[in-house]
Design a protein around this motif. Sequence first.
Motif, PDB file in Angstrom:
ATOM      1  N   PRO A  93       0.815  -1.224   0.000  1.00  0.00           N
ATOM      2  CA  PRO A  93       0.000   0.000   0.000  1.00  0.00           C
ATOM      3  C   PRO A  93       0.846   1.270   0.000  1.00  0.00           C
ATOM      4  CG  PRO A  93      -0.872  -1.588   1.576  1.00  0.00           C
ATOM      5  CD  PRO A  93       0.457  -2.116   1.121  1.00  0.00           C
ATOM      6  N   GLU A  94       1.949   1.246   0.719  1.00  0.00           N
ATOM      7  CA  GLU A  94       2.837   2.405   0.768  1.00  0.00           C
ATOM      8  C   GLU A  94       3.428   2.701  -0.611  1.00  0.00           C
ATOM      9  OE1 GLU A  94       6.982   3.694   3.070  1.00  0.00           O
ATOM     10  OE2 GLU A  94       5.822   1.954   3.740  1.00  0.00           O
ATOM     11  N   MET A  95       3.747   1.636  -1.340  1.00  0.00           N
ATOM     12  CA  MET A  95       4.295   1.816  -2.682  1.00  0.00           C
ATOM     13  C   MET A  95       3.252   2.435  -3.618  1.00  0.00           C
ATOM     14  SD  MET A  95       6.346  -1.828  -2.849  1.00  0.00           S
ATOM     15  CE  MET A  95       7.009  -1.574  -4.487  1.00  0.00           C
ATOM     16  N   LEU A  96       2.006   1.984  -3.508  1.00  0.00           N
ATOM     17  CA  LEU A  96       0.945   2.575  -4.322  1.00  0.00           C
ATOM     18  C   LEU A  96       0.711   4.034  -3.957  1.00  0.00           C
ATOM     19  CD1 LEU A  96      -1.722  -0.262  -4.586  1.00  0.00           C
ATOM     20  CD2 LEU A  96      -0.176   0.551  -6.355  1.00  0.00           C
ATOM     21  N   ASP A  97       0.820   4.352  -2.676  1.00  0.00           N
ATOM     22  CA  ASP A  97       0.663   5.749  -2.249  1.00  0.00           C
ATOM     23  C   ASP A  97       1.718   6.637  -2.911  1.00  0.00           C
ATOM     24  OD1 ASP A  97      -1.429   5.022  -0.618  1.00  0.00           O
ATOM     25  OD2 ASP A  97      -0.236   4.950   1.224  1.00  0.00           O
ATOM     26  N   ILE A  98       2.965   6.149  -2.933  1.00  0.00           N
ATOM     27  CA  ILE A  98       4.055   6.927  -3.535  1.00  0.00           C
ATOM     28  C   ILE A  98       3.795   7.143  -5.012  1.00  0.00           C
ATOM     29  CG2 ILE A  98       6.506   6.856  -4.126  1.00  0.00           C
ATOM     30  CD1 ILE A  98       6.970   5.376  -1.462  1.00  0.00           C
ATOM     31  N   ALA A  99       3.388   6.071  -5.694  1.00  0.00           N
ATOM     32  CA  ALA A  99       3.125   6.183  -7.128  1.00  0.00           C
ATOM     33  C   ALA A  99       1.959   7.122  -7.410  1.00  0.00           C
ATOM     34  CB  ALA A  99       2.836   4.804  -7.713  1.00  0.00           C
ATOM     35  N   GLU A 100       0.913   7.018  -6.610  1.00  0.00           N
ATOM     36  CA  GLU A 100      -0.283   7.830  -6.837  1.00  0.00           C
ATOM     37  C   GLU A 100       0.008   9.311  -6.671  1.00  0.00           C
ATOM     38  OE1 GLU A 100      -4.953   7.158  -5.869  1.00  0.00           O
ATOM     39  OE2 GLU A 100      -3.550   6.902  -4.205  1.00  0.00           O
ATOM     40  N   ALA A 101       0.923   9.642  -5.756  1.00  0.00           N
ATOM     41  CA  ALA A 101       1.243  11.043  -5.493  1.00  0.00           C
ATOM     42  C   ALA A 101       2.321  11.593  -6.416  1.00  0.00           C
ATOM     43  CB  ALA A 101       1.686  11.199  -4.037  1.00  0.00           C
ATOM     44  N   HIS A 102       3.001  10.718  -7.146  1.00  0.00           N
ATOM     45  CA  HIS A 102       4.093  11.187  -8.003  1.00  0.00           C
ATOM     46  C   HIS A 102       3.521  11.955  -9.189  1.00  0.00           C
ATOM     47  CE1 HIS A 102       7.688  11.251 -10.499  1.00  0.00           C
ATOM     48  NE2 HIS A 102       8.380  10.888  -9.429  1.00  0.00           N
ATOM     49  N   PRO A 103       4.107  13.087  -9.560  1.00  0.00           N
ATOM     50  CA  PRO A 103       3.552  13.887 -10.650  1.00  0.00           C
ATOM     51  C   PRO A 103       3.478  13.157 -11.986  1.00  0.00           C
ATOM     52  CG  PRO A 103       5.714  14.707  -9.967  1.00  0.00           C
ATOM     53  CD  PRO A 103       5.258  13.747  -8.921  1.00  0.00           C
ATOM     54  N   LEU A 104       4.332  12.168 -12.204  1.00  0.00           N
ATOM     55  CA  LEU A 104       4.274  11.436 -13.468  1.00  0.00           C
ATOM     56  C   LEU A 104       2.950  10.692 -13.598  1.00  0.00           C
ATOM     57  CD1 LEU A 104       5.884  10.725 -16.042  1.00  0.00           C
ATOM     58  CD2 LEU A 104       6.681   8.672 -14.851  1.00  0.00           C
ATOM     59  N   TRP A 105       2.438  10.190 -12.481  1.00  0.00           N
ATOM     60  CA  TRP A 105       1.137   9.507 -12.495  1.00  0.00           C
ATOM     61  C   TRP A 105      -0.003  10.483 -12.183  1.00  0.00           C
ATOM     62  CZ3 TRP A 105      -0.900   5.139 -14.182  1.00  0.00           C
ATOM     63  CH2 TRP A 105      -2.166   4.750 -13.735  1.00  0.00           C
ATOM     64  N   ARG A 106       0.192  11.304 -11.175  1.00  0.00           N
ATOM     65  CA  ARG A 106      -0.870  12.231 -10.738  1.00  0.00           C
ATOM     66  C   ARG A 106      -1.294  13.172 -11.858  1.00  0.00           C
ATOM     67  NH1 ARG A 106       1.727  15.980  -6.857  1.00  0.00           N
ATOM     68  NH2 ARG A 106       2.208  17.044  -8.838  1.00  0.00           N
ATOM     69  N   ASP A 107      -0.350  13.672 -12.622  1.00  0.00           N
ATOM     70  CA  ASP A 107      -0.631  14.667 -13.653  1.00  0.00           C
ATOM     71  C   ASP A 107      -0.658  14.066 -15.056  1.00  0.00           C
ATOM     72  OD1 ASP A 107      -0.503  16.445 -11.515  1.00  0.00           O
ATOM     73  OD2 ASP A 107       1.595  16.953 -11.901  1.00  0.00           O
ATOM     74  N   ARG A 108      -0.867  12.755 -15.158  1.00  0.00           N
ATOM     75  CA  ARG A 108      -0.734  12.084 -16.451  1.00  0.00           C
ATOM     76  C   ARG A 108      -1.718  12.623 -17.497  1.00  0.00           C
ATOM     77  NH1 ARG A 108      -3.389   9.013 -12.871  1.00  0.00           N
ATOM     78  NH2 ARG A 108      -5.229   7.783 -13.499  1.00  0.00           N
ATOM     79  N   ALA A 109      -2.948  12.940 -17.101  1.00  0.00           N
ATOM     80  CA  ALA A 109      -3.928  13.449 -18.075  1.00  0.00           C
ATOM     81  C   ALA A 109      -3.496  14.811 -18.608  1.00  0.00           C
ATOM     82  CB  ALA A 109      -5.307  13.532 -17.434  1.00  0.00           C
ATOM     83  N   LYS A 110      -3.024  15.658 -17.723  1.00  0.00           N
ATOM     84  CA  LYS A 110      -2.572  16.988 -18.117  1.00  0.00           C
ATOM     85  C   LYS A 110      -1.355  16.893 -19.041  1.00  0.00           C
ATOM     86  CE  LYS A 110      -0.686  21.279 -16.162  1.00  0.00           C
ATOM     87  NZ  LYS A 110      -0.260  21.960 -14.899  1.00  0.00           N
ATOM     88  N   ILE A 111      -0.412  16.023 -18.684  1.00  0.00           N
ATOM     89  CA  ILE A 111       0.793  15.865 -19.511  1.00  0.00           C
ATOM     90  C   ILE A 111       0.417  15.328 -20.888  1.00  0.00           C
ATOM     91  CG2 ILE A 111       3.028  14.698 -19.700  1.00  0.00           C
ATOM     92  CD1 ILE A 111       3.086  14.559 -16.629  1.00  0.00           C
ATOM     93  N   LYS A 112      -0.527  14.416 -20.925  1.00  0.00           N
ATOM     94  CA  LYS A 112      -0.965  13.847 -22.203  1.00  0.00           C
ATOM     95  C   LYS A 112      -1.562  14.928 -23.096  1.00  0.00           C
ATOM     96  CE  LYS A 112      -3.610   9.904 -23.972  1.00  0.00           C
ATOM     97  NZ  LYS A 112      -4.410   8.714 -23.601  1.00  0.00           N
ATOM     98  N   GLU A 113      -2.343  15.811 -22.509  1.00  0.00           N
ATOM     99  CA  GLU A 113      -2.923  16.907 -23.286  1.00  0.00           C
ATOM    100  C   GLU A 113      -1.843  17.833 -23.817  1.00  0.00           C
ATOM    101  OE1 GLU A 113      -5.674  18.872 -20.762  1.00  0.00           O
ATOM    102  OE2 GLU A 113      -7.136  17.219 -20.743  1.00  0.00           O
ATOM    103  N   GLU A 114      -0.813  18.094 -23.017  1.00  0.00           N
ATOM    104  CA  GLU A 114       0.271  18.969 -23.458  1.00  0.00           C
ATOM    105  C   GLU A 114       1.005  18.362 -24.654  1.00  0.00           C
ATOM    106  OE1 GLU A 114       2.587  19.410 -19.958  1.00  0.00           O
ATOM    107  OE2 GLU A 114       1.260  20.913 -19.033  1.00  0.00           O
ATOM    108  N   TYR A 115       1.250  17.058 -24.606  1.00  0.00           N
ATOM    109  CA  TYR A 115       1.899  16.401 -25.745  1.00  0.00           C
ATOM    110  C   TYR A 115       0.988  16.444 -26.968  1.00  0.00           C
ATOM    111  CZ  TYR A 115       6.111  14.488 -23.560  1.00  0.00           C
ATOM    112  OH  TYR A 115       7.347  14.356 -22.968  1.00  0.00           O
TER     113      TYR A 115
END
Length: 936
Positions: free
Chosen positions: A515-537
């Motif tokens: 669970p701690e590993m998922l928390d880290i991934a969920e909060a990381h900007p690469l995952w958290r902001d993925r929709a926004k980054i996709k739109e920018e590309y």
Amino acid sequence: MTAMHTSLTRRRFVQTAAGLIALSVTGVPRKAVAQSPGNTIGQVGTNASPVPGMASERIDGRAKVTGQKVFARDFNARDMPGWPSPQWHALYLYALTTDHAFLGVDLSGLPIGAQPNRLILGDTLSGRFGAPKVVALRDLHVDETLQAMVVSGDSGSFDRPANIEFDLIVKPGNVPDFLGQAVALLLFDSAASFRAAKSALQFRDDEFQIYALDTVHSTGMGSVFPPETTYVKFTLGGDNFSYATANPSTYMTQVPSYRDKIAQALTADPSHLKQAIAFDKRAMDPMFMEPETGLAWYEAGADALHLVLGTQSPDGDIGDIAGMYGTPDSPVKVKDIRLTSCYPGGGFGGRDSSPFSLLLALAAPFTDGNPVRLELDRFEQFRTGLKRQAVRIEGELSVGKDMKMLSVQMKLGFDGGGRKNLNPYVASLAALCAGGAYQLPMADIFANATHTQNVSGGSQRGFGGPEAYFALEAALDDLAAKQGWDPLALRRANLVADDGTTVAGGPIAQELRLPEMLDIAEAHPLWRDRAKIKEEYASRGQTYGTGLALSLQAYGTSGDGVVAAVHLDPDGTIRVESDAVDMGNGSATTLGIVVGPFLGANASRVDMACYTLWGQTGLTTTDSTGTRWANPDWTQKSVGSSSACLTGLHQVHVVQQAARALFEGSIIAAARVLWQKPDITVSQTRWDQGALVASDGGLPPLSLADLGKAIATQGLPSGALGHAYFQKQWVEADFPTPGGQLHLQLDGLSFYTGATGNPKRVVRKNTSGPTSASKRYGRYVWAPCLNVLALTVDRRNGRVQVENVISVLNAGHVHVPELVSGQSQGGIAMVISQTLLEDMPPGMDGPANGAWNLDRYQLARMQDVPLAGRYRTGARAQELILLPETPGDGRAGRGIAEAVMCSTAPAISNALLDAVGVRFASLPITPQKILEGLAS
């Protein structure tokens, strides 16, 4: 790994059909290069590192950059002390088909200067010498099944399906068993004639080999390499059935009824969701830095076989060679096998167990008493070297509408190629990994490996785990996409707890922190902001996607024996000896520093591949009394493969326990005499700047040199040899020593005293160890990893570029952070390469035709891999996030060599699904496949 520059003359003996053969190992002589001390950890030129327990550089780093780190191919007979200087050369020809009988060779087309001095065909070799029965014991729960089959007469050889024996060299009149199998051995007494013949023969095999016109398939093609693995688990309504918990004698007879129960349970809930599982992958090459090369010399006057060889498993390889020469029909009498162990040159698993060592040894008796060199070029290494198997996986995942996983059903078929080798073990671990990092009430897993015409399979690159994790993690994202679920939330709903069970029913019993590993991934900007980054590309006309995957790779085997020795020389220097092999993963560096906290300084020298250590323990794996751990002479397993994943926990543990035995069993006894304090205890002392001091400061400091001299003068032990066994838990016992009785997590302890080479065994007492039932658990220790990966796709040409990779890794106690980082970087590069680039067709369209090299086999290059070490918006990077150590780790490291590899490949595929809406589950995912997917 400085066994290269030392001489070990201790021996062990192997019982063969013809009697006893002594085995010994020596280090290679130094080449004519600058004599800088490349074997020192820390401050090069001193005997100790500045900080015990920390490394300031790799132990082999300076040797590597100054040319002192040498490989078997760097040596000729003239470089070996005591060897004759004339050198012969060996050249093998390899099978071109498995559909026609091999009749012989016609070398009349070779120029006169290219004719061999001797031609060896399979019918000129005696039966057992030409078809040696080699044995490998890897996983106890698999070996138990195999041994039962041997007893029943179903199978008697490690390298064959049931009732089929393979020859090292195909006999004329027989159909080759696999592509890459040797059909002839050519021997030359000069380098010039060897090179001339090789030039004339290369790429023209069909002009010199003769085959029958009639089509006759190889015997046993398509047969299963035993044993197969079946994991059926059913834990519903108080009914608890699994491989681990069922009666071993009735388990398989109960499997059909529980498969029916799984089907009935799923039918009873028609609302559950079904997701197909489908995955396939081509074979891969381990890509050694140095192709396999070796020297062999049969010394007739001494009945000795000398070998210069880079090997991953010296115990296994030399044991197999001893078995080949220890038969009554051996062409020469061998009483002694002496191995000069060299750096293997990377490619973990690619030499475990390679037929190369047997082919090298086979040539030795036929060169008129001269040394012989067998040197593969890259074409030959591609043609005959072990490959990571092709695999096909099919199945179904069942999940409730509440996101709870109900069942996984999976069939995993591995292309084992020509030799059994470790193929069933790879399939077995893949079956165990089929449940991923999740708690499943029901599972039906079946895995096997079959004999095919292809080049033999091996164990490198994840040992089956990456394939199973890919199949499951891709299915999870497919289901999440269909249902509109957050893929991270789907995984969170099903994580296996620390007290959970595997698909085999065995307990996890280890702190995972998923669970701690998922928390880290969920909060990381690469995952958290993925929709926004996709739109920018997208605004720039680029196609971008993000994927996530989780893995729970096991490390070690189902029962691991490890052995090591730690010495304190009279001058105060510390030496470590280990049976492990450092293949570039940094094992030697790690083993050199982990003694620091126990002995006040790091080792000045670390000798690896010391496979004679087991023979010095005095232990046996034959339980003649039937009392298991109550028998002080017995252990479950001697030693195993030098797996990359064994260092972090297993090899470190035995080195540390040996260091502790040396300190508390001898050094403290010497200190008592020097201080004239017979009652001072270990807890009343500490190390301070390389000297032993009293905790209260009331006694003069004792340097390691002082202690080393005192030990020699007093006749106390100067070294400790420890053997440890791990199967869910370490074996523990009491040992009487000069320093008092010690309770150690060892099952064997011996002490070296004075200048004698052989240690004296300390008989253990009050032993406690794992029960026999625990070997059916499969695995016990895990290295969890989660990967978030972002990539772009060029829709015009199908090219994929990995932009960013985030790896969240639970490595336990990290001994050398730089080595963990390096292994992570290497894992990322390998997975990008094998997922997107490495394409190896089967049969004669692939490397078995002898024409494959790096012009055809595409590997990842620098531009394919993100190189920066920290994520930053708009830049490419691979960031490693290590979970901080907790008390639950118990200061123990984890074997993470393959952990990052397992979840990166499915993360790539999941990112592609996010980018273009198409699932790519056939590896490698080439640009052509991308374009075909986009068109569909």
